[in-house]
Scaffold this active site. Structure first.
Site, short mmCIF file in Angstrom:
data_model
loop_
_atom_site.label_atom_id
_atom_site.label_comp_id
_atom_site.label_asym_id
_atom_site.label_seq_id
_atom_site.Cartn_x
_atom_site.Cartn_y
_atom_site.Cartn_z
N GLY A 88 0.76 -1.24 0.00
CA GLY A 88 0.00 0.00 0.00
C GLY A 88 0.79 1.28 0.00
CB SER A 89 4.07 2.38 1.26
OG SER A 89 5.02 1.72 0.47
CG ASN A 90 5.71 2.18 -4.06
OD1 ASN A 90 6.29 3.17 -4.48
ND2 ASN A 90 6.33 1.18 -3.50
NE ARG A 131 0.44 -15.18 -6.63
CZ ARG A 131 0.79 -16.36 -6.11
NH1 ARG A 131 1.46 -16.40 -4.98
NH2 ARG A 131 0.52 -17.47 -6.75
CG HIS A 173 12.64 -5.16 -8.95
ND1 HIS A 173 12.08 -6.33 -8.46
CD2 HIS A 173 13.98 -5.31 -8.86
CE1 HIS A 173 13.06 -7.14 -8.09
NE2 HIS A 173 14.21 -6.55 -8.32
CD GLU A 226 14.20 -12.64 -19.32
OE1 GLU A 226 14.13 -12.14 -20.46
OE2 GLU A 226 15.26 -13.06 -18.80
CG LEU A 227 10.29 -11.93 -12.16
CD1 LEU A 227 8.83 -11.55 -12.01
CD2 LEU A 227 10.69 -12.98 -11.14
CG ASP A 228 11.50 -8.38 -11.45
OD1 ASP A 228 11.80 -9.10 -10.48
OD2 ASP A 228 10.40 -7.82 -11.56
N1 LIG Z 1 5.54 -11.86 -15.76
C1 LIG Z 1 5.89 -10.92 -14.86
N2 LIG Z 1 5.23 -10.87 -13.69
C2 LIG Z 1 5.59 -9.92 -12.76
C3 LIG Z 1 6.67 -9.04 -13.01
C4 LIG Z 1 7.34 -9.12 -14.27
O1 LIG Z 1 8.27 -8.33 -14.57
N3 LIG Z 1 6.93 -10.07 -15.16
N4 LIG Z 1 7.08 -8.15 -12.00
C5 LIG Z 1 6.65 -8.60 -10.67
C6 LIG Z 1 7.02 -7.81 -9.47
N5 LIG Z 1 8.10 -8.52 -8.74
C7 LIG Z 1 9.24 -7.78 -8.50
O2 LIG Z 1 9.28 -6.56 -8.76
C8 LIG Z 1 7.98 -9.86 -8.29
C9 LIG Z 1 6.79 -10.29 -7.72
C10 LIG Z 1 6.68 -11.61 -7.27
C11 LIG Z 1 7.72 -12.49 -7.36
C12 LIG Z 1 7.55 -13.89 -6.86
O3 LIG Z 1 8.48 -14.69 -6.85
N6 LIG Z 1 6.31 -14.20 -6.44
C13 LIG Z 1 5.94 -15.55 -5.96
C14 LIG Z 1 5.13 -15.43 -4.69
C15 LIG Z 1 5.88 -14.61 -3.67
C16 LIG Z 1 4.94 -14.24 -2.52
O4 LIG Z 1 3.72 -14.50 -2.61
O5 LIG Z 1 5.47 -13.64 -1.54
C17 LIG Z 1 5.05 -16.25 -6.99
O6 LIG Z 1 4.33 -15.55 -7.74
O7 LIG Z 1 5.07 -17.50 -6.96
C18 LIG Z 1 8.93 -12.08 -7.92
C19 LIG Z 1 9.06 -10.75 -8.38
C20 LIG Z 1 5.15 -8.77 -10.68
N7 LIG Z 1 4.88 -9.85 -11.58
N1 LIG Z 2 8.41 -7.43 -6.64
C1 LIG Z 2 7.61 -6.37 -6.17
C2 LIG Z 2 8.26 -5.79 -4.93
O1 LIG Z 2 9.16 -6.37 -4.34
N2 LIG Z 2 7.76 -4.62 -4.54
C3 LIG Z 2 8.29 -3.94 -3.39
O2 LIG Z 2 7.46 -4.13 -2.24
C4 LIG Z 2 7.76 -3.07 -1.32
C5 LIG Z 2 6.50 -2.60 -0.62
O3 LIG Z 2 5.76 -1.86 -1.56
P1 LIG Z 2 4.27 -1.30 -1.11
O4 LIG Z 2 4.46 -0.65 0.23
O5 LIG Z 2 3.89 -0.33 -2.20
O6 LIG Z 2 3.37 -2.50 -1.06
C6 LIG Z 2 8.44 -1.97 -2.15
O7 LIG Z 2 9.82 -1.90 -1.81
C7 LIG Z 2 8.30 -2.45 -3.57
O8 LIG Z 2 9.38 -2.06 -4.42
#
Ligand SMILES: Nc1nc2c(c(=O)[nH]1)N[C@@H](CN(C=O)c1ccc(C(=O)N[C@@H](CCC(=O)O)C(=O)O)cc1)CN2
Ligand SMILES: NCC(=O)N[C@@H]1O[C@H](COP(=O)([O-])[O-])[C@@H](O)[C@H]1O
Length: 190
Positions: free
Chosen positions: A8-10, A91, A109, A143-145
């Site tokens: 929620g902070s962002n 997710r 990120h 592709e993630l991130d």
């Molecule tokens: N296909 C994509 N999906 C997402 C991206 C992206 O670039 N491509 N960015 C992420 C945000 N993120 C980091 O910034 C990130 C979010 C979640 C995960 C992860 O490993 N999630 C796990 C569950 C973790 C948990 O519930 O605490 C999962 O989904 O199994 C890694 C990076 C948003 N999605």
């Molecule tokens: N992969 C996504 C991720 O790691 N996001 C990170 O979660 C923290 C809490 O954000 P929030 O306070 O806005 O929920 C922030 O540092 C944000 O970059």
């Protein structure tokens, strides 16, 4: 614009910037809704307090990622947004979902990508002996991130830092950079 909020902070920083900087008048943009996969996300409560539409799509209520992402997309498309903003959303999104919004799907990120994609970025940066850390605003791709970078900011890593103290320093910069990056995107695409 839709916010997909985790904590929620962002999301709060974006809502405050939209009001303070008069995005509705200057950018013809408004936060149409805040959607979260967590009913107790602070972003949901704040949005409700601000009179912003909210929705909760709990990933635990769906049998797999594809079903969750399809339900999330239905909730998003009810508002026909020009932009979808991930804010603390934890997710990994499926290729089908990304294809639906790619080019108008942003994320923040907590690292200086391409360094440290994924989770636990602050602990990893400290353990790697990095002297700086930071944040990256990027377009979301399959592709993630790894999507195109819109903005970054750098903070120092201090010798006494823990992952928690570093996270707080990065987060304060996220709240400054993300709203500005979103406003720039909106002004460049309107
Ligand atoms: N296909 C994509 N999906 C997402 C991206 C992206 O670039 N491509 N960015 C992420 C945000 N993120 C980091 O910034 C990130 C979010 C979640 C995960 C992860 O490993 N999630 C796990 C569950 C973790 C948990 O519930 O605490 C999962 O989904 O199994 C890694 C990076 C948003 N999605
Ligand atoms: N992969 C996504 C991720 O790691 N996001 C990170 O979660 C923290 C809490 O954000 P929030 O306070 O806005 O929920 C922030 O540092 C944000 O970059």
């Amino acid at each position: 614009m839709i916010l997909i909020s985790g904590g929620g902070s962002n999301m709060a920083a974006i809502v405050r910037a939209a009001e303070r900087e008069q995005w509705a008048r200057r950018l013809d943009a408004r936060v149409a809704a805040v959607i979260s996969n967590k009913a107790d996300a602070a972003g949901i409560a704040l949005a409700q307090a601000q009179g912003i539409a909210t929705d909760v799509v709990a990933h635990q209520h769906h049998p797999n990622r594809e079903a969750f992402d399809a339900a999330l997309a239905d909730a998003i498309d009810a508002h026909a947004p020009a932009l979808v903003v991930l804010a603390g959303f934890m997710r990994i999104l499926t290729p089908g979902f990304v294809a639906r919004y790619e080019g108008r799907l942003l994320n923040i990120h907590p690292s200086l990508l391409p360094a440290f994609p994924g989770l636990h970025t602050h602990r990893r940066a400290i353990e790697a002996g990095c002297k700086v850390a930071g944040l990256t605003v990027h377009q979301v791709t399959v592709e993630l991130d790894h999507g195109p970078i819109l903005a970054q900011a750098v903070v120092p890593i201090l010798p006494e830092d823990t992952p928690e103290t570093l996270a707080a320093r990065v987060l304060s910069q996220e709240h400054r950079v993300y709203p500005r990056a979103i406003a720039d995107w909106l002004s460049q695409t309107s």
